[in-house]
Design a protein around this motif. Structure first.
Motif, PDB file in Angstrom:
ATOM      1  N   GLU A   1       1.030  -1.195  -0.160  1.00 37.82           N
ATOM      2  CA  GLU A   1       0.134   0.085   0.120  1.00 37.82           C
ATOM      3  C   GLU A   1       0.775   1.348   0.089  1.00 37.82           C
ATOM      4  OE1 GLU A   1      -3.215  -0.030  -0.423  1.00 37.82           O
ATOM      5  OE2 GLU A   1      -3.195  -2.325  -0.166  1.00 37.82           O
ATOM      6  N   GLU A   2       2.223   1.228   0.106  1.00 39.86           N
ATOM      7  CA  GLU A   2       2.827   2.160   0.422  1.00 39.86           C
ATOM      8  C   GLU A   2       3.533   2.825  -0.947  1.00 39.86           C
ATOM      9  OE1 GLU A   2       5.344   2.504   4.257  1.00 39.86           O
ATOM     10  OE2 GLU A   2       5.329   0.573   3.756  1.00 39.86           O
ATOM     11  N   ILE A   3       3.531   1.799  -2.002  1.00 40.74           N
ATOM     12  CA  ILE A   3       4.293   2.027  -3.411  1.00 40.74           C
ATOM     13  C   ILE A   3       3.105   2.079  -4.334  1.00 40.74           C
ATOM     14  CG2 ILE A   3       6.513   1.478  -2.479  1.00 40.74           C
ATOM     15  CD1 ILE A   3       5.685  -1.299  -4.268  1.00 40.74           C
ATOM     16  N   TRP A   4       3.501   2.755  -5.574  1.00 39.98           N
ATOM     17  CA  TRP A   4       2.740   2.520  -6.486  1.00 39.98           C
ATOM     18  C   TRP A   4       2.877   1.081  -7.293  1.00 39.98           C
ATOM     19  CZ3 TRP A   4       3.540   1.159 -11.997  1.00 39.98           C
ATOM     20  CH2 TRP A   4       2.563   1.447 -12.731  1.00 39.98           C
ATOM     21  N   ARG A   5       1.520   0.654  -7.852  1.00 37.03           N
ATOM     22  CA  ARG A   5       1.514  -0.731  -8.434  1.00 37.03           C
ATOM     23  C   ARG A   5       0.829  -0.736  -9.430  1.00 37.03           C
ATOM     24  NH1 ARG A   5      -0.675  -5.130  -4.318  1.00 37.03           N
ATOM     25  NH2 ARG A   5      -2.276  -3.627  -4.153  1.00 37.03           N
ATOM     26  N   PRO A   6       1.134  -1.360 -10.572  1.00 38.12           N
ATOM     27  CA  PRO A   6       0.396  -1.651 -11.874  1.00 38.12           C
ATOM     28  C   PRO A   6      -0.947  -2.254 -11.793  1.00 38.12           C
ATOM     29  CG  PRO A   6       2.165  -3.004 -11.915  1.00 38.12           C
ATOM     30  CD  PRO A   6       2.333  -2.252 -10.708  1.00 38.12           C
ATOM     31  N   ILE A   7      -1.908  -2.092 -12.256  1.00 37.39           N
ATOM     32  CA  ILE A   7      -3.054  -2.760 -12.164  1.00 37.39           C
ATOM     33  C   ILE A   7      -3.140  -3.748 -13.414  1.00 37.39           C
ATOM     34  CG2 ILE A   7      -5.583  -2.800 -12.379  1.00 37.39           C
ATOM     35  CD1 ILE A   7      -5.439   0.066 -11.292  1.00 37.39           C
ATOM     36  N   VAL A   8      -2.725  -5.048 -13.135  1.00 41.70           N
ATOM     37  CA  VAL A   8      -2.548  -6.186 -14.086  1.00 41.70           C
ATOM     38  C   VAL A   8      -3.604  -7.170 -13.942  1.00 41.70           C
ATOM     39  CG1 VAL A   8      -1.012  -7.770 -14.959  1.00 41.70           C
ATOM     40  CG2 VAL A   8      -0.185  -5.710 -14.035  1.00 41.70           C
ATOM     41  N   ILE A   9      -4.359  -7.615 -14.807  1.00 36.28           N
ATOM     42  CA  ILE A   9      -5.460  -8.362 -14.770  1.00 36.28           C
ATOM     43  C   ILE A   9      -5.311  -9.519 -15.936  1.00 36.28           C
ATOM     44  CG2 ILE A   9      -7.011  -6.519 -14.288  1.00 36.28           C
ATOM     45  CD1 ILE A   9      -7.990  -6.678 -17.007  1.00 36.28           C
ATOM     46  N   VAL A  10      -6.054 -10.729 -15.615  1.00 37.20           N
ATOM     47  CA  VAL A  10      -6.008 -11.731 -16.728  1.00 37.20           C
ATOM     48  C   VAL A  10      -7.196 -11.426 -17.726  1.00 37.20           C
ATOM     49  CG1 VAL A  10      -6.310 -14.294 -16.777  1.00 37.20           C
ATOM     50  CG2 VAL A  10      -5.188 -13.349 -15.134  1.00 37.20           C
ATOM     51  N   CYS A  11      -7.004 -11.030 -18.872  1.00 35.89           N
ATOM     52  CA  CYS A  11      -7.951 -10.469 -19.910  1.00 35.89           C
ATOM     53  C   CYS A  11      -9.097 -11.730 -20.182  1.00 35.89           C
ATOM     54  CB  CYS A  11      -7.201 -10.005 -20.904  1.00 35.89           C
ATOM     55  SG  CYS A  11      -6.384  -8.647 -20.751  1.00 35.89           S
ATOM     56  N   ASN A  12      -8.628 -12.809 -20.271  1.00 30.65           N
ATOM     57  CA  ASN A  12      -9.553 -14.044 -20.822  1.00 30.65           C
ATOM     58  C   ASN A  12      -9.904 -14.939 -19.597  1.00 30.65           C
ATOM     59  OD1 ASN A  12      -7.024 -15.021 -20.347  1.00 30.65           O
ATOM     60  ND2 ASN A  12      -7.166 -16.544 -21.920  1.00 30.65           N
ATOM     61  N   ALA A  13      -9.984 -14.124 -18.408  1.00 31.05           N
ATOM     62  CA  ALA A  13     -10.550 -15.065 -17.310  1.00 31.05           C
ATOM     63  C   ALA A  13     -12.045 -15.197 -17.349  1.00 31.05           C
ATOM     64  CB  ALA A  13      -9.958 -14.299 -15.917  1.00 31.05           C
ATOM     65  N   VAL A  14     -12.296 -16.454 -16.691  1.00 27.29           N
ATOM     66  CA  VAL A  14     -13.857 -16.520 -16.668  1.00 27.29           C
ATOM     67  C   VAL A  14     -14.407 -15.611 -15.849  1.00 27.29           C
ATOM     68  CG1 VAL A  14     -15.508 -18.242 -16.049  1.00 27.29           C
ATOM     69  CG2 VAL A  14     -13.445 -19.030 -17.010  1.00 27.29           C
ATOM     70  N   VAL A  15     -14.052 -15.458 -14.717  1.00 30.85           N
ATOM     71  CA  VAL A  15     -14.383 -14.113 -13.630  1.00 30.85           C
ATOM     72  C   VAL A  15     -13.087 -13.051 -13.842  1.00 30.85           C
ATOM     73  CG1 VAL A  15     -15.306 -13.778 -11.461  1.00 30.85           C
ATOM     74  CG2 VAL A  15     -15.966 -15.897 -12.716  1.00 30.85           C
ATOM     75  N   ALA A  16     -13.756 -11.899 -13.646  1.00 30.11           N
ATOM     76  CA  ALA A  16     -12.686 -10.580 -13.625  1.00 30.11           C
ATOM     77  C   ALA A  16     -11.756 -11.045 -12.459  1.00 30.11           C
ATOM     78  CB  ALA A  16     -13.345  -9.469 -13.506  1.00 30.11           C
ATOM     79  N   GLN A  17     -10.331 -11.094 -12.695  1.00 29.81           N
ATOM     80  CA  GLN A  17      -9.319 -11.471 -11.788  1.00 29.81           C
ATOM     81  C   GLN A  17      -8.217 -10.540 -11.956  1.00 29.81           C
ATOM     82  OE1 GLN A  17      -8.322 -15.572 -12.303  1.00 29.81           O
ATOM     83  NE2 GLN A  17      -7.332 -15.654 -10.444  1.00 29.81           N
ATOM     84  N   SER A  18      -7.934  -9.814 -10.811  1.00 31.62           N
ATOM     85  CA  SER A  18      -7.028  -8.685 -10.765  1.00 31.62           C
ATOM     86  C   SER A  18      -5.770  -9.603 -10.122  1.00 31.62           C
ATOM     87  CB  SER A  18      -7.124  -7.664 -10.023  1.00 31.62           C
ATOM     88  OG  SER A  18      -5.995  -6.827 -10.011  1.00 31.62           O
ATOM     89  N   ILE A  19      -4.385  -9.227 -10.619  1.00 30.30           N
ATOM     90  CA  ILE A  19      -3.228 -10.074 -10.262  1.00 30.30           C
ATOM     91  C   ILE A  19      -2.417  -9.087  -9.237  1.00 30.30           C
ATOM     92  CG2 ILE A  19      -0.941 -10.770 -10.815  1.00 30.30           C
ATOM     93  CD1 ILE A  19      -2.272 -11.496 -13.528  1.00 30.30           C
ATOM     94  N   GLY A  20      -2.518  -9.605  -7.838  1.00 31.61           N
ATOM     95  CA  GLY A  20      -1.604  -9.042  -6.946  1.00 31.61           C
ATOM     96  C   GLY A  20      -2.110  -8.115  -5.973  1.00 31.61           C
ATOM     97  N   ARG A  21      -3.371  -7.692  -6.193  1.00 28.62           N
ATOM     98  CA  ARG A  21      -4.144  -6.905  -5.256  1.00 28.62           C
ATOM     99  C   ARG A  21      -4.209  -7.216  -3.993  1.00 28.62           C
ATOM    100  NH1 ARG A  21      -3.010  -2.503  -7.700  1.00 28.62           N
ATOM    101  NH2 ARG A  21      -4.520  -1.569  -6.403  1.00 28.62           N
ATOM    102  N   GLU A  22      -4.244  -8.396  -3.677  1.00 22.51           N
ATOM    103  CA  GLU A  22      -4.312  -9.171  -2.390  1.00 22.51           C
ATOM    104  C   GLU A  22      -2.994  -9.400  -1.601  1.00 22.51           C
ATOM    105  OE1 GLU A  22      -6.849 -12.567  -2.518  1.00 22.51           O
ATOM    106  OE2 GLU A  22      -8.387 -11.596  -3.157  1.00 22.51           O
ATOM    107  N   ILE A  23      -2.049  -8.880  -2.293  1.00 20.67           N
ATOM    108  CA  ILE A  23      -0.483  -9.019  -1.772  1.00 20.67           C
ATOM    109  C   ILE A  23      -0.317  -8.001  -0.804  1.00 20.67           C
ATOM    110  CG2 ILE A  23       1.778  -8.978  -2.218  1.00 20.67           C
ATOM    111  CD1 ILE A  23       0.334 -11.702  -3.058  1.00 20.67           C
ATOM    112  N   SER A  24       0.421  -8.232   0.460  1.00 22.43           N
ATOM    113  CA  SER A  24       0.311  -7.384   1.450  1.00 22.43           C
ATOM    114  C   SER A  24       1.875  -6.697   1.263  1.00 22.43           C
ATOM    115  CB  SER A  24       0.412  -7.908   2.747  1.00 22.43           C
ATOM    116  OG  SER A  24      -0.681  -8.675   2.988  1.00 22.43           O
ATOM    117  N   TYR A  25       3.022  -7.422   0.773  1.00 17.46           N
ATOM    118  CA  TYR A  25       4.361  -7.117   0.752  1.00 17.46           C
ATOM    119  C   TYR A  25       4.723  -7.188  -0.535  1.00 17.46           C
ATOM    120  CZ  TYR A  25       3.651  -6.537   5.624  1.00 17.46           C
ATOM    121  OH  TYR A  25       3.283  -6.479   7.049  1.00 17.46           O
TER     122      TYR A  25
END
Length: 428
Positions: free
Chosen positions: A112-136
């Motif tokens: 949460e302290e740094i800038w992170r890119p919003i990366v997703i899986v485009c062809n996912a069955v359900v919208a799925q963001s990568i790394g948004r739940e990572i704490s560190y």
């Protein structure tokens, strides 16, 4: 460190244990890292893209590793995999000289302290963001930020069931940047491979390569290719063997004699069996395939042949029955009353022609009467079909041979056409 301890996360305590051990071994003072964090984040804004020149994009390097192939639903075209994705980018505002901070070259910081890119899986069955739940994430002294994430991915896969059940499927996992345009954030490169301990007993998986950045309506996209080849197992053979048996029986059904009375029932039963088998195979073949499976096409051809054989068998048996009736009429047995009349007439005629009983001796007259009775008995016991056998039997047998030849020609031609079509579709 108070804001870290407030989070009820086991990783926090692991991090503290690592720092304590590192300090004990190297002699580094925890106050040095506190001072480093204060110097880095005192004036840092995590909402601003980490580039010195805002006209330059943030370049992201990714690595995808396949751990397990959980399932592959070829009917609906859904691939479920367990993968890890590592994202690496450079934050040009977060760097330091290790010599000024007791040779600390990397630290763990809250995501949460740094800038992170919003990366997703485009062809996912359900919208799925990568790394948004990572704490560190890991922050290196040169500004390199490493985010490692493991997740179960459910992605769509376009199925090509042309060679089913000996098919090969090429699936893609599309990784793309959301919200940001390609001139702001771009996935420069994606390396993908499967783990060394990866095993799957249903599919042979080939996954290794480098994916370059592609344009996705002005946004950055890259893809990982997964080549899946179906393994030949006992259920595959169990699927193919009935097709060969149906083919042989469909061709040789005309070799069964019409006199057996089971020819039509055999043809009908075989036709219905092929239809039922075709329906069951259709349930197992992919529904969103680009082309029809060759096995389904072959079974359709076989069902057509079986239907033709059933009609031909009915015609052959009909010809046989008509000839049988005609032959029975021509050789119809003489009724008993007519036999008596004919016998009386013949006896009278023979008696008239025979020498008078008064004019011949008893020995001659007795032999004449015995000869006449033997001739009449021979006429009554004469075979009924001798006069028509040589015309009746070859006729329906010739018809059976014609149908047999047509069946063989049809199935051979169908196999050749299917093979040519398969080669053509494979090339183009």
């Amino acid at each position: 460190m108070t804001f870290l301890l407030n989070e009820q996360n086991p990783i926090v305590y692991i991090f503290i244990a690592q720092v304590t051990l590192f300090t004990f071994v190297t002699g580094q003072n925890p106050e040095t890292e506190i001072r480093l964090r204060r110097d880095l984040f005192s004036k840092h804004n995590n909402h601003i893209r980490p580039v010195a020149n805002i006209s330059h994009p943030v370049e992201i390097f990714a690595e995808l590793q396949l751990y397990a192939l959980n399932s592959f639903d070829t009917i609906n075209g859904i691939l479920i995999t367990q993968c890890s994705l590592e994202l690496v980018w450079y934050d040009q505002f977060l760097f330091w000289n290790p010599t000024e901070y007791d040779n600390i070259s990397m630290i763990y910081v809250s995501s949460e302290e740094i800038w992170r890119p919003i990366v997703i899986v485009c062809n996912a069955v359900v919208a799925q963001s990568i790394g948004r739940e990572i704490s560190y994430v890991v922050l290196h002294n040169d500004g390199r930020v490493v985010l490692w994430y493991q997740e179960i991915l459910r992605t769509f896969c376009t199925i090509d069931a042309h060679g089913y059940p000996f098919d090969k499927q090429l699936c893609h996992i599309l990784i793309c940047v959301a919200i940001h345009k390609a001139d702001h954030s771009v996935i420069k490169q994606l390396r993908y491979r499967k783990a060394s301990f990866f095993k799957n007993y249903q599919w042979d998986v080939d996954m290794e390569g480098i994916g370059e950045s592609e344009d996705n309506s002005g946004r950055s996209l890259t893809r990982a290719k997964i080549l899946l080849s179906r393994r030949i197992k006992i259920n595959t053979l169990a699927m193919m063997v009935p097709s060969g048996i149906f083919t042989v029986v469909s061709i040789f059904v005309f070799l069964l004699p019409a006199e057996s009375g089971e020819k039509v029932s055999l043809s009908t039963t075989l036709f219905l069996s092929i239809i039922v088998y075709l329906v069951e195979i259709d349930k197992m073949t992919p529904k969103n395939s680009e082309s029809m499976p060759l096995l389904t096409l072959y079974l359709l051809t076989l069902a057509t042949l079986s239907g033709f054989n059933t009609i031909g068998t009915i015609i052959e048996c009909r010809v046989y029955i008509m000839q049988e009736r005609k032959s029975n009429k021509e050789t119809r047995p003489v009724p008993n009353d007519e036999k008596v009349t004919v016998l009386t007439r013949k006896t009278k005629t023979d008696t008239e022609q025979a020498p008078s009983i008064w004019n011949c001796d008893s020995k001659v007259c007795g032999e004449s009467i015995k000869i006449n009775q033997t001739r009449i008995l021979a006429e009554e016991t004469q075979p009924e079909f001798d006069a028509t056998d040589k015309y009746r039997r070859p006729r329906y047998q010739k018809l059976s041979r014609i149908f047999f030849g047509v069946s063989v020609t049809y199935i051979i031609t169908s196999i050749i056409v299917i093979c040519i079509t398969s080669t053509f579709l494979t090339e183009y």
